[in-house]
Write a protein that holds these residues in place. Sequence first.
Motif, PDB file in Angstrom:
ATOM      1  N   HIS A   1       1.141  -2.163  -4.976  1.00 39.07           N
ATOM      2  CA  HIS A   1       1.093  -2.953  -3.737  1.00 39.07           C
ATOM      3  C   HIS A   1       2.473  -3.101  -3.110  1.00 39.07           C
ATOM      4  O   HIS A   1       2.627  -2.994  -1.894  1.00 39.07           O
ATOM      5  CB  HIS A   1       0.473  -4.329  -4.004  1.00 39.07           C
ATOM      6  CG  HIS A   1      -1.021  -4.289  -4.016  1.00 39.07           C
ATOM      7  ND1 HIS A   1      -1.763  -4.424  -5.157  1.00 39.07           N
ATOM      8  CD2 HIS A   1      -1.913  -4.098  -3.002  1.00 39.07           C
ATOM      9  CE1 HIS A   1      -3.054  -4.325  -4.840  1.00 39.07           C
ATOM     10  NE2 HIS A   1      -3.168  -4.123  -3.550  1.00 39.07           N
TER      11      HIS A   1
ATOM     12  N   TYR B   1      -5.695   4.992  -4.791  1.00 39.54           N
ATOM     13  CA  TYR B   1      -4.598   5.292  -3.869  1.00 39.54           C
ATOM     14  C   TYR B   1      -4.455   6.802  -3.706  1.00 39.54           C
ATOM     15  O   TYR B   1      -4.802   7.565  -4.603  1.00 39.54           O
ATOM     16  CB  TYR B   1      -3.264   4.789  -4.428  1.00 39.54           C
ATOM     17  CG  TYR B   1      -3.149   3.286  -4.534  1.00 39.54           C
ATOM     18  CD1 TYR B   1      -2.421   2.551  -3.607  1.00 39.54           C
ATOM     19  CD2 TYR B   1      -3.775   2.592  -5.577  1.00 39.54           C
ATOM     20  CE1 TYR B   1      -2.308   1.174  -3.714  1.00 39.54           C
ATOM     21  CE2 TYR B   1      -3.664   1.207  -5.682  1.00 39.54           C
ATOM     22  CZ  TYR B   1      -2.921   0.505  -4.746  1.00 39.54           C
ATOM     23  OH  TYR B   1      -2.812  -0.852  -4.849  1.00 39.54           O
TER      24      TYR B   1
ATOM     25  N   HIS C   1     -10.492  -3.655   0.305  1.00 31.22           N
ATOM     26  CA  HIS C   1      -9.841  -4.873   0.813  1.00 31.22           C
ATOM     27  C   HIS C   1      -8.663  -4.541   1.733  1.00 31.22           C
ATOM     28  O   HIS C   1      -8.210  -5.388   2.489  1.00 31.22           O
ATOM     29  CB  HIS C   1      -9.400  -5.796  -0.334  1.00 31.22           C
ATOM     30  CG  HIS C   1      -8.339  -5.236  -1.230  1.00 31.22           C
ATOM     31  ND1 HIS C   1      -8.477  -5.119  -2.595  1.00 31.22           N
ATOM     32  CD2 HIS C   1      -7.110  -4.757  -0.964  1.00 31.22           C
ATOM     33  CE1 HIS C   1      -7.387  -4.609  -3.108  1.00 31.22           C
ATOM     34  NE2 HIS C   1      -6.537  -4.372  -2.146  1.00 31.22           N
TER      35      HIS C   1
ATOM     36  N   ASP D   1      -3.074   2.534   0.072  1.00 32.00           N
ATOM     37  CA  ASP D   1      -4.086   1.773  -0.663  1.00 32.00           C
ATOM     38  C   ASP D   1      -5.423   2.021   0.020  1.00 32.00           C
ATOM     39  O   ASP D   1      -5.576   1.717   1.203  1.00 32.00           O
ATOM     40  CB  ASP D   1      -3.686   0.285  -0.604  1.00 32.00           C
ATOM     41  CG  ASP D   1      -4.581  -0.632  -1.418  1.00 32.00           C
ATOM     42  OD1 ASP D   1      -5.694  -0.224  -1.775  1.00 32.00           O
ATOM     43  OD2 ASP D   1      -4.143  -1.775  -1.673  1.00 32.00           O
TER      44      ASP D   1
ATOM     45  N   HIS E   1      -4.213  -9.667   1.715  1.00 33.68           N
ATOM     46  CA  HIS E   1      -3.795  -8.587   0.822  1.00 33.68           C
ATOM     47  C   HIS E   1      -2.529  -8.978   0.042  1.00 33.68           C
ATOM     48  O   HIS E   1      -2.442  -8.782  -1.165  1.00 33.68           O
ATOM     49  CB  HIS E   1      -3.554  -7.321   1.656  1.00 33.68           C
ATOM     50  CG  HIS E   1      -3.691  -6.048   0.895  1.00 33.68           C
ATOM     51  ND1 HIS E   1      -3.693  -4.821   1.499  1.00 33.68           N
ATOM     52  CD2 HIS E   1      -3.829  -5.798  -0.429  1.00 33.68           C
ATOM     53  CE1 HIS E   1      -3.828  -3.882   0.589  1.00 33.68           C
ATOM     54  NE2 HIS E   1      -3.907  -4.448  -0.596  1.00 33.68           N
TER      55      HIS E   1
HETATM   56 MN    MN Z   1      -4.729  -3.539  -2.362  1.00 33.06          MN
END
Ligand code: MN
Length: 212
Positions: free
Chosen positions: A86, A135, A173, A169, A31
Amino acid sequence: MAEHYPFVNTPLPYGYDALEPYIDEKTMHLHHDKHLQAYVDNLNAALKDRRALQEMSLEQLICIAGRLPENIGVPVSRNTGGVYNHRFYFDGMAPASDTGPGEALSAAIAVCFGGLDSFKSKFSAAAMSVFGSGYAWLAADKRGHLCIITTANQDTPLTCCLCPVMNIDVWEHAYYLKHYNQRAAYIEDWFRVVSWKTADDRYASCLSCAKK
Ligand code: MN
């Protein structure tokens, strides 16, 4: 001096395995080192020949992206959002502890959501409701009132004039290696590694901005 082009992928504020067993080490490596790195690289590539944009901070680029021509505005918007969201997510977590929000944030959560348990269930429902990638956020408005919102893909609350306090998030992934398709289990585990100290600090900074 605010950070500007060329942007770098700043290291995590803790070890890759620090959030085990709730968020696994392999997911954290991929990530941070692959997904976030790609947003950093693609942002730098988009800004490579754009002298006027190279002096701007990440936040300034996020705010201006919607007013740029589409061929530059779209990559700037997607990749600044990817970097900002992120970093906000990684910085908002810490090794598991039993602490909760501090006095000010706790009081605001009580007023806006009826208490911490009720907030957690509303926030989890919002995170579950994201269709596809995106998100869920806890954010403060200009008066310091809290709201829960969701954003698609790499959109950020900054473009809605909201001051973010927490985000999760929910792109696959972020959880697929450990939790497979069980997003609810990931959300529950994520709550175990929320850095309430960081959320407190962010909320205090939202309030001090709101007073200006
Ligand atoms: Mn992400």
